[in-house]
Design a protein around this motif. Structure first.
Motif, PDB file in Angstrom:
ATOM      1  N   ARG A  67       0.770  -1.314  -0.013  1.00 43.09           N
ATOM      2  CA  ARG A  67       0.020  -0.095  -0.115  1.00 43.09           C
ATOM      3  C   ARG A  67       0.846   1.273   0.088  1.00 43.09           C
ATOM      4  O   ARG A  67       0.346   2.194  -0.530  1.00 43.09           O
ATOM      5  CB  ARG A  67      -0.691  -0.006   1.449  1.00 43.09           C
ATOM      6  N   GLU A  96      -6.177  -8.364   3.062  1.00 51.13           N
ATOM      7  CA  GLU A  96      -5.117  -7.303   3.712  1.00 51.13           C
ATOM      8  C   GLU A  96      -4.448  -7.609   4.580  1.00 51.13           C
ATOM      9  O   GLU A  96      -4.787  -8.176   5.677  1.00 51.13           O
ATOM     10  CB  GLU A  96      -6.156  -6.070   3.862  1.00 51.13           C
ATOM     11  N   ARG A  98      -2.075  -6.507   7.656  1.00 53.79           N
ATOM     12  CA  ARG A  98      -1.552  -5.127   8.537  1.00 53.79           C
ATOM     13  C   ARG A  98      -0.336  -5.867   9.327  1.00 53.79           C
ATOM     14  O   ARG A  98      -0.519  -6.574  10.170  1.00 53.79           O
ATOM     15  CB  ARG A  98      -2.456  -4.705   9.169  1.00 53.79           C
TER      16      ARG A  98
END
Length: 125
Positions: A67, A96, A98
């Motif tokens: 990102r 996604e 993180r």
């Protein structure tokens, strides 16, 4: 580990394509009108390379992108590759991840040295 050019004619059960971002795939030189004329055939050659990478996977394909990337010490947002965006949504499972905060250069060097030591010990076994 292979380049897209070097993978032609090969097949693997699992393929990771890393860096599926504008500026990496397609490469920024292809997109930079100062370096070369941005012409459809340049983009199409990059698309063919992406296709080569995608079609190397026999069972599973993992497309990875960031990102944001650190550039000159600052995080810079990244755009997904246009080629990834062209894949029909029903064929994609988007996940996604993180992770941890950014790692210092010193910590990365220590982790890298540990990894190299581990690989070296495996080679001697």
């Amino acid at each position: 580990l292979s380049t897209l050019h070097g993978s032609k004619g090969l097949e693997f059960d699992l393929v990771y394509l890393v860096g599926c971002e504008e500026g990496l795939l397609p490469h920024s030189r292809t997109l930079d009108s100062k370096v070369t004329e941005v012409e459809p055939q340049h983009i199409e050659e990059e698309r063919r390379l992406f296709y080569v990478g995608v079609t190397r996977a026999k069972e599973r394909l993992v497309l990875l992108r960031s990102r944001a990337r650190m550039m000159r010490g600052k995080p810079v947002p990244r755009t997904p590759s246009r080629f990834v965006l062209e894949i029909p949504a029903e064929l994609v499972d988007e996940i996604e991840v993180r992770g941890e905060a950014a790692v210092s250069q010193e910590a990365a060097a220590v982790r890298g040295a540990e990894l190299l030591a581990m690989l070296d010990s495996l080679g001697k076994a």
